[in-house]
Motif scaffolding. Sequence first.
Motif, PDB file in Angstrom:
ATOM      1  N   GLN A   1     -19.780 -37.747 -35.407  1.00  0.00           N
ATOM      2  CA  GLN A   1     -19.617 -37.063 -34.120  1.00  0.00           C
ATOM      3  C   GLN A   1     -20.062 -35.611 -34.216  1.00  0.00           C
ATOM      4  O   GLN A   1     -20.691 -35.076 -33.294  1.00  0.00           O
ATOM      5  CB  GLN A   1     -18.150 -37.149 -33.686  1.00  0.00           C
ATOM      6  CG  GLN A   1     -17.886 -36.674 -32.266  1.00  0.00           C
ATOM      7  CD  GLN A   1     -17.606 -35.183 -32.177  1.00  0.00           C
ATOM      8  OE1 GLN A   1     -16.909 -34.630 -33.012  1.00  0.00           O
ATOM      9  NE2 GLN A   1     -18.134 -34.519 -31.159  1.00  0.00           N
TER      10      GLN A   1
ATOM     11  N   LYS B   1     -22.964 -33.800 -31.969  1.00  0.00           N
ATOM     12  CA  LYS B   1     -22.696 -32.538 -31.266  1.00  0.00           C
ATOM     13  C   LYS B   1     -23.740 -31.485 -31.630  1.00  0.00           C
ATOM     14  O   LYS B   1     -24.238 -30.760 -30.750  1.00  0.00           O
ATOM     15  CB  LYS B   1     -21.293 -32.038 -31.630  1.00  0.00           C
ATOM     16  CG  LYS B   1     -20.908 -30.728 -30.956  1.00  0.00           C
ATOM     17  CD  LYS B   1     -19.521 -30.277 -31.390  1.00  0.00           C
ATOM     18  CE  LYS B   1     -19.507 -29.853 -32.840  1.00  0.00           C
ATOM     19  NZ  LYS B   1     -18.198 -29.275 -33.246  1.00  0.00           N
TER      20      LYS B   1
ATOM     21  N   LYS C   1     -16.026 -39.074 -29.760  1.00  0.00           N
ATOM     22  CA  LYS C   1     -14.951 -38.105 -29.552  1.00  0.00           C
ATOM     23  C   LYS C   1     -13.644 -38.807 -29.200  1.00  0.00           C
ATOM     24  O   LYS C   1     -12.576 -38.446 -29.696  1.00  0.00           O
ATOM     25  CB  LYS C   1     -15.339 -37.118 -28.448  1.00  0.00           C
ATOM     26  CG  LYS C   1     -16.275 -36.012 -28.904  1.00  0.00           C
ATOM     27  CD  LYS C   1     -16.884 -35.271 -27.732  1.00  0.00           C
ATOM     28  CE  LYS C   1     -15.855 -34.584 -26.867  1.00  0.00           C
ATOM     29  NZ  LYS C   1     -16.524 -33.822 -25.759  1.00  0.00           N
TER      30      LYS C   1
END
Length: 375
Positions: A326, A330, A354
């Motif tokens: 994740q 990002k 998330k």
Amino acid sequence: RSVGNKAKAATLDDGVTSTPSPKRKKKLLNDSGELSTLDIDSYASPVRRNAPVTHLLNRPVTVTRPATPEIDMSSVSNAVQSRNIKASQLKFGFLGLGVMGCGIVKNLIKSGHSVVVWNRSANKCRKFQEVGAEVADTPSDVVEMTDVTYSCVSDPQVAKDMVFGNCGVMSANLTSKGYVEMTGVDPETSNDINEAIISKGGRYLEAQIQGSKNQAEEGTLIILASGDRLLFEECQSCFEAISRNSFYLGDVGNATKMNLILQMISGITLAGVAEAMALADRAGLQQKDVLEVLELTSMSSEMMLQKGNAIIKGEFPTHQALKHMQKDLKLALSLADGLEQSLPITAASNEVYKHAKRLGYGSHDASAVYVRARF
């Protein structure tokens, strides 16, 4: 009026009265266009009991991560043995003995390299000390004791802490020393570290790694490097011990960009596999049958099969942590934002990871994203 209505309330065992809550109704249009009502409280979805991992839906918010087996320091992979590596005479330092770092350091030691290690949890250093590694007290000590230092920690902030923090790399004499950043970071972080290292007379190389825990232990990672070319050449015997191929991509920042793009592909693909397996179960298909057919198609890959089997078993021992996947999505979105490049599919996938992380699966393998897809 409210006082008078208490006479109609139900009486509880302790003498306290309470008015039953009225049933909730929702107005809907029926087929003829007339209003009708739906009793919401009496409506319930049918309970599904097909999947072997249905128990995942009943897990608490805080989920215990499956134990990661301790690394076996006595064995050497066939891949490493077959290379006949001639170890460099330089002394190498290594910061971080996490999921990836343990396998990397093991192969460096087993291939004959002289290694000094440091880890925040000092007990992780013992196994490596038993097979010949030296242990330093701080990151700055590692730099002082070695010619080239590798850093492989969890995220960009920790990577910065290794360099700029108390007793960090910048506290040491960096003149002519090499510093190699293996942490999955963004180009901005890598450039900040590069400028700091060079300002003190050091040399910098970013060496991003593609692969998982298994590949790290087998010595079959892929190395994506950019920065100081001479330092890249000095690290070749190390790269030969830990990877099946290493690529030099030019200026600092190129390797981090390449790594984030590859992580995008991996993260999106895995989210797609998780959703497909969830749909297969919902549609009444056997997930193992789906995986068996997938293996025979041109879409088949080692990652898909490994993650698919983890999903079927409902066990997610960490090979690549979900929170790190994740994090990379990002960082990829941040890179794209600066370039005004739209990434709607990556953005949607990032939200799924998330949510899985908020459910308590951040330290599990990235295949635990299935738990979120399964809802």
